[in-house]
Design a protein around this motif. Sequence first.
Motif, PDB file in Angstrom:
ATOM      1  N   HIS A   1      93.662 143.641  46.962  1.00 31.94           N
ATOM      2  CA  HIS A   1      93.805 142.994  48.265  1.00 31.94           C
ATOM      3  C   HIS A   1      94.703 141.768  48.191  1.00 31.94           C
ATOM      4  O   HIS A   1      94.766 140.989  49.153  1.00 31.94           O
ATOM      5  CB  HIS A   1      92.444 142.591  48.829  1.00 31.94           C
ATOM      6  CG  HIS A   1      91.656 143.744  49.381  1.00 31.94           C
ATOM      7  ND1 HIS A   1      90.849 144.545  48.594  1.00 31.94           N
ATOM      8  CD2 HIS A   1      91.568 144.252  50.641  1.00 31.94           C
ATOM      9  CE1 HIS A   1      90.281 145.478  49.347  1.00 31.94           C
ATOM     10  NE2 HIS A   1      90.704 145.336  50.584  1.00 31.94           N
ATOM     11  N   GLY A   2      95.392 141.567  47.063  1.00 33.79           N
ATOM     12  CA  GLY A   2      96.332 140.461  46.962  1.00 33.79           C
ATOM     13  C   GLY A   2      95.723 139.160  46.510  1.00 33.79           C
ATOM     14  O   GLY A   2      96.372 138.111  46.609  1.00 33.79           O
TER      15      GLY A   2
ATOM     16  N   SER B   1      99.811 149.512  50.299  1.00 26.97           N
ATOM     17  CA  SER B   1      98.592 149.634  51.102  1.00 26.97           C
ATOM     18  C   SER B   1      98.453 148.473  52.055  1.00 26.97           C
ATOM     19  O   SER B   1      98.091 148.639  53.217  1.00 26.97           O
ATOM     20  CB  SER B   1      97.367 149.710  50.163  1.00 26.97           C
ATOM     21  OG  SER B   1      97.420 150.862  49.376  1.00 26.97           O
ATOM     22  N   ALA B   2      98.744 147.253  51.540  1.00 33.10           N
ATOM     23  CA  ALA B   2      98.655 146.082  52.415  1.00 33.10           C
ATOM     24  C   ALA B   2      99.671 146.168  53.538  1.00 33.10           C
ATOM     25  O   ALA B   2      99.402 145.790  54.678  1.00 33.10           O
ATOM     26  CB  ALA B   2      98.864 144.809  51.599  1.00 33.10           C
TER      27      ALA B   2
ATOM     28  N   ILE C   1      91.903 150.626  50.886  1.00 36.12           N
ATOM     29  CA  ILE C   1      92.137 150.004  49.583  1.00 36.12           C
ATOM     30  C   ILE C   1      90.832 149.890  48.805  1.00 36.12           C
ATOM     31  O   ILE C   1      90.748 150.246  47.620  1.00 36.12           O
ATOM     32  CB  ILE C   1      92.790 148.620  49.756  1.00 36.12           C
ATOM     33  CG1 ILE C   1      94.081 148.747  50.553  1.00 36.12           C
ATOM     34  CG2 ILE C   1      93.061 147.971  48.410  1.00 36.12           C
ATOM     35  CD1 ILE C   1      94.744 147.420  50.860  1.00 36.12           C
ATOM     36  N   SER C   2      89.771 149.397  49.463  1.00 33.90           N
ATOM     37  CA  SER C   2      88.480 149.257  48.784  1.00 33.90           C
ATOM     38  C   SER C   2      87.922 150.616  48.377  1.00 33.90           C
ATOM     39  O   SER C   2      87.339 150.762  47.298  1.00 33.90           O
ATOM     40  CB  SER C   2      87.484 148.533  49.700  1.00 33.90           C
ATOM     41  OG  SER C   2      87.932 147.235  49.987  1.00 33.90           O
ATOM     42  N   ARG C   3      88.093 151.638  49.246  1.00 33.36           N
ATOM     43  CA  ARG C   3      87.587 152.970  48.899  1.00 33.36           C
ATOM     44  C   ARG C   3      88.282 153.505  47.657  1.00 33.36           C
ATOM     45  O   ARG C   3      87.644 154.075  46.773  1.00 33.36           O
ATOM     46  CB  ARG C   3      87.802 153.928  50.084  1.00 33.36           C
ATOM     47  CG  ARG C   3      87.206 155.314  49.864  1.00 33.36           C
ATOM     48  CD  ARG C   3      87.694 156.302  50.905  1.00 33.36           C
ATOM     49  NE  ARG C   3      89.134 156.462  50.880  1.00 33.36           N
ATOM     50  CZ  ARG C   3      89.782 157.217  49.973  1.00 33.36           C
ATOM     51  NH1 ARG C   3      89.109 157.856  49.037  1.00 33.36           N
ATOM     52  NH2 ARG C   3      91.095 157.308  50.022  1.00 33.36           N
TER      53      ARG C   3
ATOM     54  N   LEU D   1      98.527 147.997  41.202  1.00 34.56           N
ATOM     55  CA  LEU D   1      98.674 148.339  42.620  1.00 34.56           C
ATOM     56  C   LEU D   1      99.193 149.758  42.798  1.00 34.56           C
ATOM     57  O   LEU D   1      98.762 150.480  43.696  1.00 34.56           O
ATOM     58  CB  LEU D   1      99.618 147.346  43.285  1.00 34.56           C
ATOM     59  CG  LEU D   1      99.143 145.893  43.365  1.00 34.56           C
ATOM     60  CD1 LEU D   1     100.224 145.013  43.961  1.00 34.56           C
ATOM     61  CD2 LEU D   1      97.855 145.766  44.155  1.00 34.56           C
ATOM     62  N   ASN D   2     100.129 150.151  41.920  1.00 44.02           N
ATOM     63  CA  ASN D   2     100.632 151.520  41.999  1.00 44.02           C
ATOM     64  C   ASN D   2      99.532 152.533  41.722  1.00 44.02           C
ATOM     65  O   ASN D   2      99.465 153.593  42.357  1.00 44.02           O
ATOM     66  CB  ASN D   2     101.772 151.702  41.003  1.00 44.02           C
ATOM     67  CG  ASN D   2     103.005 150.895  41.372  1.00 44.02           C
ATOM     68  OD1 ASN D   2     103.182 150.517  42.533  1.00 44.02           O
ATOM     69  ND2 ASN D   2     103.853 150.607  40.401  1.00 44.02           N
TER      70      ASN D   2
END
Length: 567
Positions: free
Chosen positions: A522-523, A209-210, A496-498, A560-561
């Motif tokens: 968001h890392g 995503s990032a 990502i936030s959604r 993250l996955n």
Amino acid sequence: MPDGSIRGEGERHVRACACAGYAFLSFACQLAVWGGLRLSERTGFDVPSILTWWTVPLLVAMAAVLSAMGAAASLRASEGGGGPWRHAASRALPFASAACAIAGYGLVAMAPSDPRTIVAAGASLVGAGMGALSASWAQALSSLGSRDVPRLVLQSVVACAALSLATEPLALPVLELAYVVAACGSAALLTVVRAAFDCAPVSAGPSPSAARAAGEGAAVGAPRAVGWLAREMFGAVRNPLFCAASIAFAVALTRTMTLRAQPAMVGASGVACMAVGAGVLLVVLRRSEGGAPGLTIPALFRILFPVVATLLLALSAGGERLAAVAGAAVFAAYALMQALMVPACIDAARRKDVRTTAVYGLFAGAVYAVFAASTQLGVILFSEGDGVGATASLTAALLVLYVLAMAYAFMQRRAGSDGGGAVGGSVAAAGAEDGAAVGGAGTDDGTSGSFAATGAEVLRGASEARASGDFAAAASTGGAAGAAMPGGGRGEPDPISRRCLVLAQRFALSPRETDVLVAFAHGRNVSYLAERLCLSPNTIRSHSKTLYAKLGVHSKQELLNLVDEVA
């Protein structure tokens, strides 16, 4: 495997090579910067002359080279990489840097009596070589996992201390040979480590995503991203940079004050103190659980502030018997701060999806520039009369205490304003920063600023909805962000936030657990969240454990996955 760690049967071998190579670099820097080469025997200079004609030019050259490499890496990142000639130059850079550092000291060794300008020129060459080699090592170590880098640099500090203690009683020609071997060995091992990282697959870089967000931001227009990139990098390292610069200022002046009673630049006591400090941090690192440990430069600053202040007051009151203790303490403080600069810059580079050389070059360049300026200021005070008198000592102590106090106040103010006391503080901050990462380069008329601000407002509203238990409203708020924010028709500005809010609703996460989820996606890391929310790292780790249990994941990569799989 941790994020960014290499795979393969030669993993331990590569890590051992990286630790040894970085230890060689630290050892060579220590010999050059801290007087381990005993230049008084070679040139006949006294301490003020060595500081003026060797240390200050060396630090200025390091600052200039690092800043130039950082700026060049920033520009190259915004332009999307380079051609084959840049890769060839990158492979040759370690050996060219080592050759420059060795040639600089060779120039001093062959100089005639009282060769002040030649010594300054040699010091500049040494500083340029050391600066380029350290930036290359920082970029190479960025291929390791987030938890591996602090451990490796601290282990290299212990190895450097062992080398220093073993070589301290040696004659000057043997010590000079050790300097040459360390510089060449560091360059050779850097080449080995780079080759291993190029051949071995990486378990996890930035999240998909990032990467997509970075790609969208770059697609808008790379030429307009240079200014945004500089602002983003400064924002990512503002707190640790301010603390590191303050430590460098305090160390330089305190070191000058101790030289009146202890002419040796660094002794066995300083090396032993450095090794003990690194060992203690390694124990803390080993005992930490869940996520990245909170070994940061601001944390080190909080410990050093009262120690350095107490030593300064004692020294300014005429306690020259404490000079050895103060000298050992400031040397250890500098060595540990210098080691922690690497993981701090790597972490910031990963959060902003830029090259580590860009962040480390600008960060370390600023720190060494402050170190050079404060060393020159110390020389001016040191040269008063027959040494550092009572007035000069008191002036230096007050200057250091003022800078340290201002840095501590700035750090506390940042922690208070960033934490905000609200449950959704970290979510809003993450949305603002990552919203800027996606749309910051979109326009030249300030649209990116309103984009980030609107992102913070939308996510703050979503966080309030979550705090009240209305996860459906939170998810819809996040989904409506695309209509509320400019994005050139790209849809959702922060997917990502959604997705994290959807997972929060699906798994009935608490507000704090959702904050941790959004930040990790968001890392961010544990230390970042602890500072943003004004909570202890252990509290954040506790929330992360319950988060992992609810989501049924066992590592950050699995988390993250899972976020990426949300429709």
